[in-house]
Design a protein around this motif. Structure first.
Motif, PDB file in Angstrom:
ATOM      1  N   ALA A 140       0.447  -1.492  -0.041  1.00 17.66           N
ATOM      2  CA  ALA A 140       0.320   0.006  -0.181  1.00 17.66           C
ATOM      3  C   ALA A 140       0.938   1.058   0.062  1.00 17.66           C
ATOM      4  CB  ALA A 140      -0.756  -0.385   1.105  1.00 17.66           C
ATOM      5  N   ASN A 141       2.263   0.943   0.513  1.00 16.06           N
ATOM      6  CA  ASN A 141       2.825   2.380   0.657  1.00 16.06           C
ATOM      7  C   ASN A 141       4.063   2.899  -0.773  1.00 16.06           C
ATOM      8  OD1 ASN A 141       4.588   4.576   1.621  1.00 16.06           O
ATOM      9  ND2 ASN A 141       4.990   3.534   3.583  1.00 16.06           N
ATOM     10  N   ILE A 142       4.211   1.409  -0.907  1.00 16.17           N
ATOM     11  CA  ILE A 142       5.263   1.307  -2.463  1.00 16.17           C
ATOM     12  C   ILE A 142       4.466  -0.056  -2.751  1.00 16.17           C
ATOM     13  CG2 ILE A 142       7.663   1.583  -3.310  1.00 16.17           C
ATOM     14  CD1 ILE A 142       8.511   2.338  -0.974  1.00 16.17           C
ATOM     15  N   THR A 143       4.355   0.051  -4.152  1.00 15.17           N
ATOM     16  CA  THR A 143       3.256  -1.062  -4.627  1.00 15.17           C
ATOM     17  C   THR A 143       3.947  -1.494  -5.539  1.00 15.17           C
ATOM     18  OG1 THR A 143       3.086   0.211  -6.996  1.00 15.17           O
ATOM     19  CG2 THR A 143       1.505   0.978  -5.610  1.00 15.17           C
ATOM     20  N   PRO A 144       4.273  -2.953  -5.863  1.00 19.65           N
ATOM     21  CA  PRO A 144       5.296  -4.107  -6.752  1.00 19.65           C
ATOM     22  C   PRO A 144       5.681  -2.827  -7.987  1.00 19.65           C
ATOM     23  CG  PRO A 144       3.193  -4.622  -6.490  1.00 19.65           C
ATOM     24  CD  PRO A 144       2.551  -3.227  -5.466  1.00 19.65           C
ATOM     25  N   GLU A 145       5.123  -2.190  -8.360  1.00 17.32           N
ATOM     26  CA  GLU A 145       5.988  -1.820  -9.850  1.00 17.32           C
ATOM     27  C   GLU A 145       6.948  -0.253  -9.399  1.00 17.32           C
ATOM     28  OE1 GLU A 145       1.964  -2.905  -9.704  1.00 17.32           O
ATOM     29  OE2 GLU A 145       2.096  -3.882 -10.672  1.00 17.32           O
ATOM     30  N   GLU A 146       5.922   0.477  -7.814  1.00 17.67           N
ATOM     31  CA  GLU A 146       7.302   1.118  -7.916  1.00 17.67           C
ATOM     32  C   GLU A 146       8.429   0.268  -7.345  1.00 17.67           C
ATOM     33  OE1 GLU A 146       3.967   5.186  -6.110  1.00 17.67           O
ATOM     34  OE2 GLU A 146       4.025   3.336  -5.300  1.00 17.67           O
ATOM     35  N   LYS A 147       8.355  -0.942  -6.435  1.00 18.29           N
ATOM     36  CA  LYS A 147       9.493  -1.240  -5.816  1.00 18.29           C
ATOM     37  C   LYS A 147      10.266  -1.528  -7.260  1.00 18.29           C
ATOM     38  CE  LYS A 147       7.788  -3.127  -1.540  1.00 18.29           C
ATOM     39  NZ  LYS A 147       6.262  -3.234  -1.961  1.00 18.29           N
ATOM     40  N   ARG A 148       9.863  -2.328  -8.619  1.00 21.60           N
ATOM     41  CA  ARG A 148      10.786  -2.457  -9.313  1.00 21.60           C
ATOM     42  C   ARG A 148      11.193  -1.220 -10.428  1.00 21.60           C
ATOM     43  NH1 ARG A 148       6.665  -4.841 -14.219  1.00 21.60           N
ATOM     44  NH2 ARG A 148       6.078  -2.797 -14.668  1.00 21.60           N
ATOM     45  N   ASP A 149      10.285  -0.079  -9.806  1.00 20.89           N
ATOM     46  CA  ASP A 149      11.445   1.141 -10.620  1.00 20.89           C
ATOM     47  C   ASP A 149      12.208   1.313  -9.663  1.00 20.89           C
ATOM     48  OD1 ASP A 149       9.219   1.211 -12.165  1.00 20.89           O
ATOM     49  OD2 ASP A 149       8.213   2.686 -11.038  1.00 20.89           O
TER      50      ASP A 149
END
Lengths: 264, 364, 562
Positions: free
Chosen positions: A204-213
């Motif tokens: 919810a804080n850092i989405t899986p896509e953002e983690k990949r970024d």
């Protein structure tokens, strides 16, 4: 046969044989680990035997600190609900089992192979729902957006890990480690589980896509050389100041002494 | 060594104290004799030194060529820090290296060449020049006379009215220009009192701007938070300035581990706490949160605050706790502010005590 | 008049090409006087005299490379969307200043090199300037007639810090932005006017939209102009005073021994400019400095581990880190409805004490010693034990503050606790200078005694010979007179008792002066006199001349032979 036995006596024969043996073992090992990795990464479900084997490993290696049923003791936290990702990170980076109690678990050569790590993860995951080992799709840096990753990294991570991922100090002897050379999977798992004193960055804080970024940004830092030359550890003004006072001033002094000395 | 037998009885037998000794000094033997260099006596060495200097100048020329090679020869097209293509960074690094080494060689060649020339081939006899006093008494006296004549002829001493009005005007004239600096900025300290936070303003994530559900803030989480109404501001209408005051760090701590005073009991939501991220020391963002110890650390000067204990200072140069933002949950389950901060955020300043009192009055 | 000029021209017939050029220039602008003054002017040669030159050359390189950077840099805080070639920031909103700094780094050929040369030159400028100041201090070169030039040098040091800091702030990245935020915090701590100062400086609340262009005009115009002006004054005074020289045979207070400007000194100094340029270009080619792209555009929310200023600002940052803000009580005191931010003010005042001592040291020393003579011969540092020890204490005091600015990196790289580093440095901040003072003074006195030993007994050759009557002795080779003169030609001042003033009264200040004078010079080692040398020879090769003998009042080095 005779020719062969003659050749066997050749002084280089032993060397050749040894080389062949080494290549074979190495190759087999590589194939074996590759298949293991494939297995570990692709499986989102764990078999009953995985859990059973994991429990055995757990009891003999981890229970001293975490308790026989992973309920936690004074020496180690409860592992109920920490999820497979936490195990994969802690055991996969060699942090667990710890060498000794200290301010912080340190990275060291890993104690368990991929299969054993997988089994341990299976056991801990069976104790309570928690973060799972990430999907390959969320680790693929070719799909990530480094620009968005830089934004998220600078807002959430750089304060401890330094802008270039070189690491930094925390209170009372703790530290945030360098992120260079850490695998995509482990970076992802660290964000979702919050090992040691690192905060948890759930989906919810850092989405899986953002983690990949974020991973993409870090890998871009890792694979690319600094255009300016040696990075001096990416530590900023302190290492630059140190260089000017040592190498820089050293060269200057050498020249001044030569310049003012008498020629022979 | 052998002369000591000639010394008088007095000198050798009398106890010599440092005081007496200091009255006696060794005579200055003068400059040591000059010894010739190899290049002075050996024509071969002399020729060799000349060849070395020439070679150094040639190296300098080669360095310039290296520079042009790197400038025109290395072409870098496309993006840098590409995760799939590290080639461009490599090329830029090579270009930077060869451009720099080219300049360095061209400079070193000239410099070392000239100095070697001077050391080996130019005369190396030390020379003596006499010093002269900076000024003489006579010239000082003469200058004084001239100054007095000037003052006398100007009549400035005899006409006090002229003198005083001149002094007055000379003091005031530059002050007109100093006055112009007044409009460098507003002189309004009370700007520092308030931030964008207000009753019902949603907490949103930095940088994405999405609101935060209380349920999403799990124990151990840390969120970097902005007020939702910040998004309505632009660069021109004070976005950065308001952001600089309004940044907040949100974390959730097991309520059993919290130590909270009575008047702040309802400022958190089940252990979700919001603190100003601006250090009360000199203003760096306090962004380092240790989820197990609940310590907040400033990376600039290492002030450490205890989030479980109303962010009181436990180490470092900060002198007062981080202000806490009272929060609540709205009907949709999103986190919102109950009000603005109850004290000014950031570093302390001269008017702060006054502002704290005023804000306490406003709250009542 | 015109007739007269024509006459001069006709009278002098130049024969060589050089002569013709000289004649042309001189009859128009009158340069012959300058050539006569400087052409064969003597400069003494010593490697420690070169650091001022290094600083001057660095400044020239700074101006050259900085001018190049101004052609591309856009000192504006207007918001733009980055569309350059640095991929991780593509599409990000940033100031035009940061965007153009990225363009210089990635899209201007050689731009990155010039940026790195500019920054390395700045670091070398401050390093060389600092070493130069230390050389001047430890050799006593600041004494009459050079006190004013010492003050000019101190001003150059201060200006250098401001030049560096304003430049560090220009790229408008997160690192420099947080540096400015700290400046904001420091300004606000100033009583009464602090908040106003901050608001005037930033054009409102921090960070505003005007600061970069304001800093830019200060960085490229105001400070360089002042630096050049003060440097010109500094050099002018060097010419007026002529350079100092180390003690040695043939060197007196009234002469200067060395090489003439033309050709030797000009060649060496000119060549050295190119060498310094070469060193800086080499650093710029091989070492990344201030990788601004890593930090991202300034935003008030993020911050990064390892947030530090450049080294020469480090002592201020370190002082801020060291002061315990809430121990044993809060150093923010609310009084009469106002706030006194002592947690910030006190460490700055402590750092300021050092700067104050630095500016005023020539007068402090003159007041204590009552030595108002002209000094053109330098002191060897060991021959001024008190000054050397005081300087060492100052270095330790400064260094502890500077090192404190990297306390977090010390913690991570030596695997110690951040907090422990701070505790140790706090202790050293106050006690380190005292320890350094005592140790360095002892070292100086010991070195002086070693010099005495050398003069009295010569150099140990290691040859042991047996005398006819069976005694073994080690042969000592006496010093030649040139070497010996270097070791004996110094003054060793003695404590000066309190003197009555014109009215015949001994004032309180004078009593304090006498006490300091006693502290300065109570322990002293006198140079060897010819008589002592004679006595030592007379008594053979024993070591007692230095080591034994009753100690005369107030003298370490005095000794007697019976």
């Amino acid at each position: 046969m005779k020719a062969l036995s003659q050749k066997r006596r050749h002084p280089l024969a032993a060397v050749v044989l040894l080389a062949i043996a080494l290549i074979l073992t190495g190759g087999l090992y590589a194939v074996a680990t590759a298949s293991n990795q494939a297995q570990a990464a692709s499986s989102t479900t764990y078999t009953a035997s995985d859990i059973e084997e994991g429990q055995k490993l757990f009891v003999s290696n981890c229970a001293t600190c975490h308790g026989l049923n992973a309920e936690g003791t004074v020496d180690g936290p409860s592992l109920v609900g920490v999820g497979a990702a936490a195990v994969d990170f802690q055991v996969g980076t060699g942090r667990m089992p710890m060498q000794m109690q200290g301010t912080q678990a340190q990275v060291k050569p890993r104690q368990f192979n991929d299969e054993q790590t997988h089994q341990l993860a299976a056991y801990v995951a069976s104790l309570g729902a928690g973060p799972t080992v990430p999907e390959d799709e969320h680790l693929d840096v070719t799909k990530g957006d480094a620009a968005n990753g830089a934004k998220v990294f600078l807002a959430n991570c750089a304060m401890c890990h330094n802008a270039a991922g070189a690491g930094g100090a925390l209170t009372r002897g703790k530290w945030a480690p360098t992120l260079m050379g850490v695998s995509e999977k482990h970076i992802y798992e660290a964000m979702e589980t919050g090992p040691q004193n690192m905060p948890v960055f759930n989906d919810a804080n850092i989405t899986p896509e953002e983690k990949r970024d974020v991973i993409t940004y870090l890998k871009a830092q890792e694979v690319n050389e600094s255009p300016g030359g040696f990075k001096l550890g990416s530590l900023g003004p302190v290492s630059e100041g140190l260089l000017i006072w040592t190498l820089g001033l050293g060269i200057v002094i050498a020249f001044t002494i030569w310049l003012t000395s008498r020629s022979a | 060594m052998g002369n000591h037998r000639d010394s008088t009885e007095e000198v050798s037998s009398v106890a010599v104290t440092s005081l007496e000794a200091s009255k006696e000094k060794f005579p200055d033997p003068g400059l040591p004799p000059h010894s010739p260099r190899l290049t002075d006596v050996d024509p071969k060495q002399n020729k060799k030194a000349e060849r070395h200097v020439t070679l150094l100048f040639v190296i300098s020329i080669l360095g310039a060529l290296l520079f042009w090679f790197a400038y025109f020869g290395i072409r870098v097209e496309g993006n840098f820090y590409d995760v799939t293509n590290p080639e461009n960074n490599h090329l830029l690094r090579l270009q930077n290296l060869f451009l720099g080494l080219g300049i360095a060689l061209s400079m070193f060649g000239i410099g070392i060449g000239i100095v070697h020339w001077a050391r080996a081939l130019m005369p190396d006899h030390e020379m003596v020049e006499m010093r002269h006093p900076v000024s003489s008494e006579e010239s000082r006296a003469e200058a004084q006379d001239i100054m007095e004549t000037i003052i006398d002829e100007s009549g400035i001493k005899r006409r006090p009215l002229l003198r005083n009005t001149l002094i007055g005007s000379i003091i005031l004239a530059p002050l007109t220009f100093v006055t112009l600096f007044r409009d460098l900025g507003p002189a309004n300290p009370s700007l520092l009192k308030h931030t964008l936070w207000d009753q019902g303003v949603r907490l949103v994530r930095d940088p994405s701007g999405t609101p935060i559900k209380a349920a999403d803030v799990t124990i151990g989480s840390a969120y970097h938070v902005l007020p939702e109404n910040l998004q309505s501001l632009t660069h021109e209408t004070g976005y950065v300035e308001e952001k600089a005051k309004a940044v907040v760090l949100l974390m959730r701590i097991n309520p059993a581990e919290l130590n909270i005073s009575e008047d702040r009991k309802d400022w958190n939501v089940d252990g979700i706490l919001a603190f100003s991220k601006v250090c009360t020391h000199v203003g760096c963002p306090i962004a380092l949160y240790e989820q197990r110890t609940h310590h907040l650390l400033c990376p600039c000067h290492q002030s450490t605050f205890d989030a479980a204990n109303e962010c009181e200072v436990i180490f470092g140069p900060a002198a007062h706790p981080l202000p806490q933002l009272p929060i609540a949950v709205d009907e949709e389950g999103y986190l919102v502010a109950q009000s603005d901060f109850h004290e000014p955020v950031g570093p302390a300043y001269w008017e702060r005590a006054k502002h704290v009192n005023e804000m306490a009055g406003e709250a009542n | 008049m015109a007739h007269h000029v024509i006459e001069t021209e006709n009278n002098y017939q130049a024969r060589t090409t050089t002569g013709k050029i000289t004649n042309f220039v001189d009859t128009r602008v009158g340069m012959s006087g300058i050539v006569r003054e400087f052409g064969r002017k003597i400069f003494p040669d010593h490697w420690t005299f070169m650091f001022g030159e290094v600083a001057m050359y660095s400044l020239i390189i700074l101006i050259l490379s900085g001018t190049f950077l101004t052609l591309w840099f856009n000192p504006s805080m207007a918001s733009v969307t980055y569309d350059g070639t640095y991929l991780p920031l593509k599409g990000v909103h940033m100031s035009a200043a940061y965007s153009s700094a990225l363009d210089i780094s990635f899209d201007v050929r050689g731009g990155l090199l010039l940026r790195q040369i500019h920054h390395w030159a700045a670091l070398l400028f401050m390093t060389a300037l600092t070493i130069h100041m230390l050389r001047v201090f430890f050799t006593g070169a600041f004494r009459r007639p050079r006190e004013l030039n010492w003050v000019v040098g101190c001003c150059l040091w201060l200006l250098g810090i401001f030049a560096g800091f304003t430049g560090y702030s220009l790229p408008d990245d997160v690192l420099s932005g947080n540096g400015l935020r700290i400046v904001d915090g420091i300004m606000k701590a100033i009583p009464l006017v602090g908040t106003y100062l901050s608001m005037f400086f930033f054009g409102g609340e921090f960070p505003g939209t005007l600061l970069i262009s304001r800093l830019y005009s200060i960085h490229i115009m105001v400070i360089p102009a002042l630096l050049l002006l003060l440097m010109a004054i500094h050099l002018f005074m060097v010419v007026v005073h002529k350079h100092t020289q180390y003690p040695g045979p043939g060197r007196t207070e009234d002469n200067v021994v060395g090489f003439p400007v033309g050709p030797v000194y000009a060649a060496k100094a000119g060549g050295f400019f190119f060498i310094v340029f070469g060193i800086i270009a080499f650093l710029g080619a091989t070492f990344t400095i201030n990788a601004i792209w890593n930090y991202g555009p300034y935003d008030p929310s993020p911050v990064q581990a390892g947030t530090q200023p450049d080294w020469y600002v480090g002592f201020g940052d370190g002082a801020l880190r060291l002061w315990p803000g809430s121990f044993p009580w809060s150093w923010k005191i609310d009084l009469f409805n106002h706030t006194f931010v002592l947690a910030v003010l006190l460490p700055f005042m402590l750092a300021g004490v050092l700067v104050l001592f630095m500016f005023t040291w020539p007068w402090i020393e003159r007041w204590v010693t009552k030595d108002n003579r002209v000094h053109n011969i330098l002191d060897r540092p060991r021959n001024a034990p008190f000054r050397t020890a005081a300087g060492a204490a100052g270095i330790v005091y400064y260094s502890v503050m500077m090192i404190a600015a990297s306390s977090d990196l010390i913690a991570t790289h030596f695997h110690v606790s951040l907090n422990d580093v701070a505790y140790v440095l706090r202790f050293l901040w106050f006690f380190g200078p005292i320890i350094a003072f005592i140790i360095v003074r002892r070292i100086c006195l010991s070195l002086q005694r070693k010099d005495r030993e050398l003069v009295l007994h010569g150099i140990e050759t290691g040859n042991v010979v047996q005398l006819p009557h069976g005694e073994f002795i080690e042969v000592h080779k006496p010093l030649d007179e040139y070497h010996r003169y270097k070791l004996v030609s110094f003054e060793s001042p003695e404590p000066l008792a309190a003197q009555p003033n014109a009215k015949g009264k001994i004032t309180g200040a004078e009593k304090i002066r006498a006490r300091i004078s006693k502290w300065f010079f109570e322990d002293r080692v006198a140079p060897v006199s010819p008589a002592e040398l004679e006595a030592a020879h007379h008594h053979g090769h024993g070591t007692e001349a230095v080591e034994a003998g009753p100690k005369p009042t107030g003298s370490l080095g005095g000794h007697s032979h019976n």
